[in-house]
Design an enzyme around this catalytic site. Structure first.
Site, mmCIF file in Angstrom:
data_model
loop_
_atom_site.group_PDB
_atom_site.id
_atom_site.type_symbol
_atom_site.label_atom_id
_atom_site.label_comp_id
_atom_site.label_asym_id
_atom_site.label_seq_id
_atom_site.Cartn_x
_atom_site.Cartn_y
_atom_site.Cartn_z
ATOM 1 N N ASP A 96 0.874 -1.166 0.000
ATOM 2 C CA ASP A 96 0.000 0.000 0.000
ATOM 3 C C ASP A 96 0.920 1.226 0.000
ATOM 4 O O ASP A 96 2.104 1.120 0.336
ATOM 5 C CB ASP A 96 -0.869 -0.053 1.269
ATOM 6 C CG ASP A 96 -1.605 1.239 1.497
ATOM 7 O OD1 ASP A 96 -2.358 1.646 0.599
ATOM 8 O OD2 ASP A 96 -1.420 1.847 2.575
ATOM 9 N N ASP A 98 -0.111 5.135 0.788
ATOM 10 C CA ASP A 98 -0.318 6.161 1.821
ATOM 11 C C ASP A 98 -0.319 5.543 3.211
ATOM 12 O O ASP A 98 -1.087 4.620 3.486
ATOM 13 C CB ASP A 98 -1.663 6.870 1.589
ATOM 14 C CG ASP A 98 -1.674 7.631 0.276
ATOM 15 O OD1 ASP A 98 -0.605 8.105 -0.136
ATOM 16 O OD2 ASP A 98 -2.754 7.739 -0.344
ATOM 17 N N GLY A 327 11.155 12.848 34.656
ATOM 18 C CA GLY A 327 10.262 11.887 34.010
ATOM 19 C C GLY A 327 8.998 11.745 34.831
ATOM 20 O O GLY A 327 8.611 12.646 35.567
ATOM 21 N N LYS A 333 15.517 5.469 38.799
ATOM 22 C CA LYS A 333 16.865 5.497 39.354
ATOM 23 C C LYS A 333 17.054 4.303 40.279
ATOM 24 O O LYS A 333 18.057 3.606 40.232
ATOM 25 C CB LYS A 333 17.060 6.801 40.144
ATOM 26 C CG LYS A 333 18.369 7.483 39.830
ATOM 27 C CD LYS A 333 18.673 8.604 40.784
ATOM 28 C CE LYS A 333 17.776 9.804 40.575
ATOM 29 N NZ LYS A 333 18.057 10.868 41.540
ATOM 30 N N THR A 339 16.745 7.433 33.599
ATOM 31 C CA THR A 339 16.602 8.069 32.292
ATOM 32 C C THR A 339 16.630 9.586 32.437
ATOM 33 O O THR A 339 16.133 10.141 33.408
ATOM 34 C CB THR A 339 15.299 7.636 31.593
ATOM 35 O OG1 THR A 339 14.199 7.863 32.464
ATOM 36 C CG2 THR A 339 15.340 6.173 31.196
ATOM 37 N N ASN A 341 15.055 12.237 30.809
ATOM 38 C CA ASN A 341 13.982 12.488 29.845
ATOM 39 C C ASN A 341 14.100 13.859 29.189
ATOM 40 O O ASN A 341 14.467 14.836 29.824
ATOM 41 C CB ASN A 341 12.618 12.346 30.517
ATOM 42 C CG ASN A 341 12.351 10.915 30.929
ATOM 43 O OD1 ASN A 341 13.266 10.099 30.960
ATOM 44 N ND2 ASN A 341 11.119 10.619 31.232
ATOM 45 N N GLU A 391 12.819 8.835 26.288
ATOM 46 C CA GLU A 391 13.472 8.516 27.557
ATOM 47 C C GLU A 391 14.876 7.952 27.336
ATOM 48 O O GLU A 391 15.059 6.748 27.265
ATOM 49 C CB GLU A 391 12.593 7.536 28.347
ATOM 50 C CG GLU A 391 11.162 8.037 28.484
ATOM 51 C CD GLU A 391 10.352 7.330 29.560
ATOM 52 O OE1 GLU A 391 10.892 6.456 30.257
ATOM 53 O OE2 GLU A 391 9.160 7.672 29.692
ATOM 54 N N LEU A 394 21.508 7.407 29.768
ATOM 55 C CA LEU A 394 22.931 7.606 29.515
ATOM 56 C C LEU A 394 23.696 6.514 30.252
ATOM 57 O O LEU A 394 23.524 6.342 31.467
ATOM 58 C CB LEU A 394 23.371 9.009 29.972
ATOM 59 C CG LEU A 394 23.158 10.140 28.954
ATOM 60 C CD1 LEU A 394 21.737 10.192 28.426
ATOM 61 C CD2 LEU A 394 23.568 11.487 29.528
HETATM 62 N N1 RBF Z 1 8.802 0.790 28.548
HETATM 63 C C1 RBF Z 1 7.917 -0.127 28.128
HETATM 64 O O1 RBF Z 1 6.777 -0.120 28.545
HETATM 65 N N2 RBF Z 1 8.275 -1.080 27.207
HETATM 66 C C2 RBF Z 1 9.526 -1.163 26.701
HETATM 67 O O2 RBF Z 1 9.788 -2.029 25.862
HETATM 68 C C3 RBF Z 1 10.483 -0.220 27.143
HETATM 69 N N3 RBF Z 1 11.757 -0.252 26.699
HETATM 70 C C4 RBF Z 1 12.668 0.648 27.148
HETATM 71 C C5 RBF Z 1 13.976 0.594 26.707
HETATM 72 C C6 RBF Z 1 14.941 1.500 27.165
HETATM 73 C C7 RBF Z 1 16.324 1.411 26.666
HETATM 74 C C8 RBF Z 1 14.567 2.493 28.107
HETATM 75 C C9 RBF Z 1 15.571 3.462 28.615
HETATM 76 C C10 RBF Z 1 13.265 2.553 28.550
HETATM 77 C C11 RBF Z 1 12.291 1.646 28.103
HETATM 78 N N4 RBF Z 1 10.979 1.695 28.511
HETATM 79 C C12 RBF Z 1 10.071 0.762 28.087
HETATM 80 C C13 RBF Z 1 10.541 2.809 29.362
HETATM 81 C C14 RBF Z 1 10.604 2.495 30.811
HETATM 82 O O3 RBF Z 1 9.448 1.798 31.155
HETATM 83 C C15 RBF Z 1 10.662 3.805 31.586
HETATM 84 O O4 RBF Z 1 11.798 4.524 31.195
HETATM 85 C C16 RBF Z 1 10.637 3.567 33.073
HETATM 86 O O5 RBF Z 1 10.508 4.800 33.676
HETATM 87 C C17 RBF Z 1 11.909 2.866 33.545
HETATM 88 O O6 RBF Z 1 11.816 2.594 34.897
HETATM 89 MG MG MG Z 2 -2.762 3.178 3.594
#
Ligand code: RBF
Ligand code: MG
Length: 466
Positions: A96, A98, A327, A333, A339, A341, A391, A394
Site C-alpha cells: 500500500d 499512503d 520523568g 533510578k 533516564t 527524559n 526517555e 545515559l
Molecule cells: N517501557 C515499556 O513499557 N516497554 C519497553 O519495551 C520499554 N523499553 C525501554 C527501553 C529502554 C532502553 C529504556 C531506557 C526505557 C524503556 N521503557 C520501556 C521505558 C521504561 O518503562 C521507563 O523509562 C521507566 O521509567 C523505567 O523505569
Molecule cells: Mg494506507
C-alpha cells in the site's frame, strides 16, 4: 489433512492472574494458520478438553515460526494442529502507499488544518482514522459530514486536491520504506503498489522518491478497478498483473480496510498501523508490526534483511536535544535505569516521524561530555503513557542529577519495538539487555564515528549559543 504436534511447556500468567493479551500467530510449517490449544493439568486430569482452541488475545505464547517450536511457560500441555502441512512461501510483495510507504498523515493534517480554518473549524488529528484506507470519495464524504461543511463532497474534493498535490514533494518516506524497496528490488522479488488513490496521484507522489517507480513492476490505482479497498479488487488485479496466484503474495498495509482487502484476496497480510495504540484492532492481519523496520521477510519465505549488526539496525542518523526534564517519577533510578527524559516541546514533527521503539546513539551534556546512550521513544506499553515520550538512558554512572541541563542526542541505530511485559522485573531485564547491546554496538566503527559529531561537540565545548 491435520497434523498434530504435542508439545509440553510452561504457560505464563501475569501476577494478577489474568492473561497477557498477545496475538498469537504461528505460520510454522503450515500453510497459514496453526491452531493452538492449551490444556491445563487440572482439566486434563478431569479428562476435559481444551481450554481454548483459539488463543488469540487470551494466552501468551511464543512461537518460532521457522522450526515450528513453541516456547510456553507454566505447566501446561500444548497441542498444535496445523491445518495445511506445507509452508506457504510468498514470491512477491504488494504494498500500500499512503501511510505504509509514505508518511501522508502529516500532510493530511497540514492541508485539512488550513482548509478547515477558512470555515472557522479546527482540524482534530484524531479524525484521521475516518480517512484511513478509504477511497478519496469516501474520505472526503466523511470529512464533509464530520465537520458539517457547507459544500458537497465533490466541491470539497475539487478545492482540496490542488492543495494536496502541491505538497506531494514534501511527503517523507516512512522509516524503513527505502530500505525495504531496495532490499526486495535487489533480490529480484517482484513488487506491486496497490492503492485506493487514483493512479495519476500514485505516480505523482512516488515521482519524488528516487528509484521507486522503477522498482514496481505493477501499479494499481483505485480508479482502475470496480471497487476500492476493503474490496479485494485492487489486490486481485495486482496479483493478476504480476502473473502470480494471490496466495503467493505478501501484502503490507497500514489501514484496516486495506488489511480486509488483502485477506479477502486470499493473501498473507502484515499490518503496520499508522496510528498509535491501534494494533489490537487489526485482528484479521497475519502479523501486526510496529514499523517497517520490524519486518522479517524470512517469516514469509522471502530473503532476510542482512543489515542487522550485533542485534542492531543502523539507521540514518537524526538529532534531537533540549533541557533534561523530570520523568514520570517511577523510581527509574532505583530500578537502575536513570533516564534523562527530554522535553518533547517543539519536537512533535520529529517525534511523529520516528516510530516508537528502542534506539541508541550518543549523548552530549554541556558540562559533562559525550556518553553512550540507549533510549525508548513511545508510549511505554507497560505504563501505557498518554503521550509519546523520549526517555534516554545515559550509560554512565553520574554522581548527581542534571535536570535542566542541555542534552543533545544523535540517534544512530534501532534495537527493537517497545513491548509490554508481564512483570516489572522482565521489563527491567530487557532494558538492561538493550543497554548491553547499545554499549557494545557503539564501539563498532559504523556507530563510533558519531561520537565526534559536531552537534554533540559544540554543545559540550560551549553551551552559550544553545
Ligand atoms: N517501557 C515499556 O513499557 N516497554 C519497553 O519495551 C520499554 N523499553 C525501554 C527501553 C529502554 C532502553 C529504556 C531506557 C526505557 C524503556 N521503557 C520501556 C521505558 C521504561 O518503562 C521507563 O523509562 C521507566 O521509567 C523505567 O523505569
Ligand atoms: Mg494506507
Amino acid at each position: 489433512m491435520l497434523t498434530w504436534h504435542i508439545l509440553s511447556g510452561i504457560y505464563l500468567k501475569n501476577c494478577t492472574g489474568s492473561y497477557n493479551p498477545v496475538i498469537f500467530s504461528a505460520n510454522s510449517n503450515g500453510n497459514g494458520k496453526a491452531n493452538l490449544a492449551l490444556v491445563s493439568p487440572q482439566e486434563k486430569e478431569k479428562g476435559k478438553g481444551n481450554l481454548n482452541s483459539n488463543t488469540k488475545h487470551k494466552h501468551s505464547v511464543c512461537a518460532s515460526p521457522q522450526n515450528g517450536s513453541i516456547a510456553v511457560t507454566g505447566r501446561y500441555t500444548v497441542k498444535m494442529s496445523i491445518a495445511k502441512p506445507l509452508k506457504k512461501l510468498a514470491s512477491c510483495v504488494i504494498l500500500d502507499l499512503d501511510g505504509t510507504l509514505l508518511n501522508t498523515d502529516a500532510l493530511l493534517s497540514d492541508v485539512l488544518g488550513g482548509f478547515l480554518s477558512k470555515y472557522g473549524k479546527q482540524w482534530d488529528g484524531r479524525e484521521v482514522h475516518k480517512t484511513l484506507g478509504k477511497t478519496p470519495l469516501e474520505a472526503a464524504a466523511a470529512i464533509v459530514e464530520a465537520y458539517d461543511l457547507p459544500c458537497t463532497t465533490n466541491e470539497f474534493i475539487s478545492a482540496i486536491n490542488p492543495l494536496y498535490s502541491e505538497k506531494w514533494c514534501n511527503i517523507k518516506a516512512q522509516p524503513g520504506a527505502n530500505r525495504l524497496i531496495k532490499h526486495f528490488g535487489g533480490h529480484g522479488v517482484p513488487m506491486a503498489l496497490a492503492s485506493n488513490s487514483p493512479r495519476v496521484n500514485i505516480e505523482g507522489k512516488i515521482s519524488f522518491h528516487q528509484g521507486w517507480k522503477e522498482s514496481f513492476s505493477v501499479i494499481i490505482g483505485g480508479d482502475e478497478v470496480a471497487s476500492g479497498k476493503p474490496s479485494p479488487d485492487i489486490y486481485l488485479e495486482a496479483a493478476k498483473k504480476l502473473n502470480v496466484e494471490p496466495f503467493s503474495c505478501l501484502v503490507i498495509e497500514d489501514s484496516i480496510p486495506g488489511v480486509t482487502a488483502g485477506k479477502a484476496a486470499g493473501m498473507e497480510v502484515v499490518a503496520v498501523p499508522s496510528i498509535p495504540k491501534q494494533s489490537h484492532l487489526y485482528t484479521s492481519a497475519d502479523e501486526v508490526i510496529n514499523s517497517l523496520l520490524d519486518l522479517k521477510p524470512e517469516k514469509w519465505g522471502l530473503p532476510p534483511f542482512q543489515d542487522w549488526v550485533g542485534g542492531t539496525l543502523p539507521i540514518e542518523s537524526w538529532y534531537i536535544g533540549g533541557p533534561v526534564i523530570k520523568g514520570l517519577g517511577r523510581g527509574s533510578k532505583v530500578l537502575g535505569i536513570p533516564t534523562a527524559n527530554l522535553s518533547t516541546e517543539g519536537y512533535s514533527t520529529v517525534l511523529s516521524e520516528h516510530p516508537s521503539g528502542v534506539y541508541f546513539g550518543w549523548a552530549g551534556l554541556s558540562t559533562k561530555g559525550v556518553f553512550k546512550m540507549v533510549m525508548s521513544i513511545g508510549w511505554n506499553p507497560y505504563f501505557n503513557n498518554p503521550e509519546k515520550t523520549i526517555e534516554p538512558w545515559l550509560l554512565h554512572d553520574f554522581a548527581e542529577d542534571f535536570y535542566g541541563e542541555d542534552l543533545r542526542l544523535v540517534i544512530v541505530g534501532y534495537i527493537r519495538p517497545e513491548a509490554n511485559f508481564s512483570s516489572i522485573e522482565s521489563l527491567i531485564a530487557k532494558i538492561h539487555e538493550d543497554g548491553r547491546i547499545a554499549e557494545k554496538a557503539l564501539d563498532l566503527p559504523i556507530y563510533s564515528t558519531y561520537r565526534d559529531d559536531p552537534y554533540l561537540k559544540s554543545c559540550v565545548k560551549d553551551s552559550s549559543h544553545l
